[in-house]
Write a protein that holds these residues in place. Structure first.
Motif, mmCIF file in Angstrom:
data_model
loop_
_atom_site.group_PDB
_atom_site.id
_atom_site.type_symbol
_atom_site.label_atom_id
_atom_site.label_comp_id
_atom_site.label_asym_id
_atom_site.label_seq_id
_atom_site.Cartn_x
_atom_site.Cartn_y
_atom_site.Cartn_z
ATOM 1 N N VAL A 137 0.853 -1.188 0.000
ATOM 2 C CA VAL A 137 0.000 0.000 0.000
ATOM 3 C C VAL A 137 0.889 1.238 0.000
ATOM 4 C CG1 VAL A 137 -1.830 1.241 1.207
ATOM 5 C CG2 VAL A 137 -1.759 -1.264 1.296
ATOM 6 N N SER A 138 0.506 2.253 -0.778
ATOM 7 C CA SER A 138 1.317 3.463 -0.833
ATOM 8 C C SER A 138 0.436 4.707 -0.883
ATOM 9 C CB SER A 138 2.234 3.441 -2.059
ATOM 10 O OG SER A 138 1.492 3.300 -3.259
ATOM 11 N N ILE A 139 0.952 5.778 -0.272
ATOM 12 C CA ILE A 139 0.351 7.108 -0.370
ATOM 13 C C ILE A 139 1.236 7.940 -1.286
ATOM 14 C CG2 ILE A 139 -0.349 9.196 0.847
ATOM 15 C CD1 ILE A 139 -0.696 7.556 3.361
ATOM 16 N N ALA B 188 2.237 1.695 10.178
ATOM 17 C CA ALA B 188 3.461 1.809 9.374
ATOM 18 C C ALA B 188 3.672 0.678 8.382
ATOM 19 C CB ALA B 188 4.687 1.919 10.297
ATOM 20 N N ARG B 189 2.604 0.013 7.958
ATOM 21 C CA ARG B 189 2.742 -1.048 6.961
ATOM 22 C C ARG B 189 2.352 -0.523 5.590
ATOM 23 N NH1 ARG B 189 6.123 -4.747 8.350
ATOM 24 N NH2 ARG B 189 5.114 -6.320 7.041
ATOM 25 N N GLU C 221 7.991 3.095 4.665
ATOM 26 C CA GLU C 221 8.973 3.157 3.590
ATOM 27 C C GLU C 221 8.839 4.469 2.833
ATOM 28 O OE1 GLU C 221 10.040 -1.048 1.799
ATOM 29 O OE2 GLU C 221 7.868 -0.790 1.842
ATOM 30 N N MET C 222 9.965 5.000 2.382
ATOM 31 C CA MET C 222 9.995 6.277 1.697
ATOM 32 C C MET C 222 10.572 6.119 0.290
ATOM 33 S SD MET C 222 8.781 8.739 3.612
ATOM 34 C CE MET C 222 8.165 8.785 5.300
ATOM 35 N N PHE C 223 9.769 6.491 -0.703
ATOM 36 C CA PHE C 223 10.200 6.516 -2.098
ATOM 37 C C PHE C 223 10.361 7.962 -2.549
ATOM 38 C CE2 PHE C 223 8.445 2.270 -2.036
ATOM 39 C CZ PHE C 223 9.132 1.577 -3.028
ATOM 40 N N LEU C 224 11.341 8.202 -3.399
ATOM 41 C CA LEU C 224 11.417 9.463 -4.123
ATOM 42 C C LEU C 224 10.388 9.421 -5.240
ATOM 43 C CD1 LEU C 224 12.813 12.165 -4.833
ATOM 44 C CD2 LEU C 224 14.423 10.829 -6.216
ATOM 45 N N HIS C 225 9.610 10.510 -5.380
ATOM 46 C CA HIS C 225 8.502 10.549 -6.343
ATOM 47 C C HIS C 225 8.687 11.746 -7.265
ATOM 48 C CE1 HIS C 225 4.645 9.458 -7.901
ATOM 49 N NE2 HIS C 225 3.946 10.427 -7.311
ATOM 50 N N GLY C 226 9.713 11.650 -8.122
ATOM 51 C CA GLY C 226 10.018 12.753 -9.002
ATOM 52 C C GLY C 226 10.733 13.870 -8.275
ATOM 53 N N ARG D 195 6.051 -4.853 3.146
ATOM 54 C CA ARG D 195 6.925 -3.776 2.719
ATOM 55 C C ARG D 195 7.491 -4.099 1.342
ATOM 56 N NH1 ARG D 195 9.087 -0.616 6.706
ATOM 57 N NH2 ARG D 195 11.136 -0.616 5.713
ATOM 58 N N TYR D 196 7.707 -3.052 0.561
ATOM 59 C CA TYR D 196 8.329 -3.260 -0.747
ATOM 60 C C TYR D 196 9.682 -3.940 -0.602
ATOM 61 C CZ TYR D 196 5.019 -0.382 -3.435
ATOM 62 O OH TYR D 196 3.900 0.106 -4.064
ATOM 63 N N ALA D 197 10.431 -3.576 0.428
ATOM 64 C CA ALA D 197 11.761 -4.138 0.608
ATOM 65 C C ALA D 197 11.742 -5.636 0.876
ATOM 66 C CB ALA D 197 12.483 -3.423 1.753
#
Length: 260
Positions: free
Chosen positions: A19-21, A46-47, A81-86, A252-254
């Motif tokens: 799941v992602s925001i 935090a999942r 988890e933290m992704f860079l989004h552009g 988690r993606y990881a």
């Protein structure tokens, strides 16, 4: 009370829900809080992941915003988890012809930032965004996800050059360094910018709740700040999360291993 979701007997080690925001930035902070609260009712704390924009439409820079940087660090410390989004999430080099032009016109509202960037500019934005977030978070980003899930050749080249761990588009999650696909299947998401898109995303979510849990080992669900403005979308997200966690464990993606 511990709200952590316990896997049901239907779960297995390979049946995961990601799941992602999206579009996390200072301009969406209150909406992100609402979405996080909704998600955590189903997944436990935090999942899920957050996709962070360093300077949303060049109007909401994270650099220099100490209060928001503290929030990001707190979310990451909690396990999100933290992704860079552009970088800006705005398409500043729009294509007018060919497949890129079609995608830019019909698959997003001027937000396909990485669809038509040359490799050199894509690399600069990715590197500066990664460095900014990692300095704030005190840990590596989980990966990079392009705005609107749209990548051009320049974006793919930059991903390989930087060696970011994971990337995602509409249909898969992969490792840019090797090209290995670690999850397949459509991401379930919602659109709020027109009545037609609202209706079509509600219809797809209804179908997804019936079909995808039976067909895929890894389910993906993504929400956006704009979803909070439409009660029907929030209800659909709630229903979809409730269905998906019955069969797939929030993950988690990881944790993604080899091809899934």
């Amino acid at each position: 009370m511990d709200r952590t979701a316990s896997p049901s007997p239907a779960h297995s080690d390979k049946r995961r829900l990601l799941v992602s925001i999206h579009d996390v930035s200072p301009r969406s902070e209150s909406q992100v809080d609402r979405l996080a609260e909704l998600i955590e009712r189903h997944t436990g704390p935090a999942r899920f992941a957050m996709l962070v924009i360093p300077d949303h439409w060049r109007e909401a820079p994270i650099a220099g915003n100490a209060a928001f940087a503290t929030r990001l660090r707190g979310w990451a410390d909690a396990g999100i988890e933290m992704f860079l989004h552009g970088w800006s999430h705005r398409d500043e080099t729009p294509a007018t012809e060919g497949l890129a032009g079609f995608k830019g016109k019909h698959m997003t509202a001027g937000e396909g930032e990485f669809l038509n960037l040359p490799p050199s500019e894509a690399l600069v934005r990715m590197r500066e965004g990664r460095d900014l977030l990692e300095d704030i978070l005190g840990r590596p980003v989980t990966g990079f996800i392009a705005p609107a899930w749209l990548y051009g050749e320049g974006a793919h080249a930059a991903l390989r050059a930087l060696g970011l761990p994971l990337a995602e588009d509409h249909m898969k999650v992969w490792r840019p360094t090797t090209g290995e696909v670690v999850a397949r299947g459509p991401v379930v998401t919602w659109a709020s910018r027109s009545k037609g898109r609202i209706a079509s995303s509600l219809a797809f979510a209804r179908l997804a709740r019936t079909v995808l849990p039976l067909a895929l080992p890894t389910l993906r669900l993504a929400v956006h700040p704009g979803d909070t403005t439409v009660p029907a979308l929030m209800d659909s997200i709630d229903r979809t999360l409730a269905r998906f966690v019955r069969s797939h464990a929030p993950a988690r993606y990881a944790e993604l291993g080899s091809s899934g």
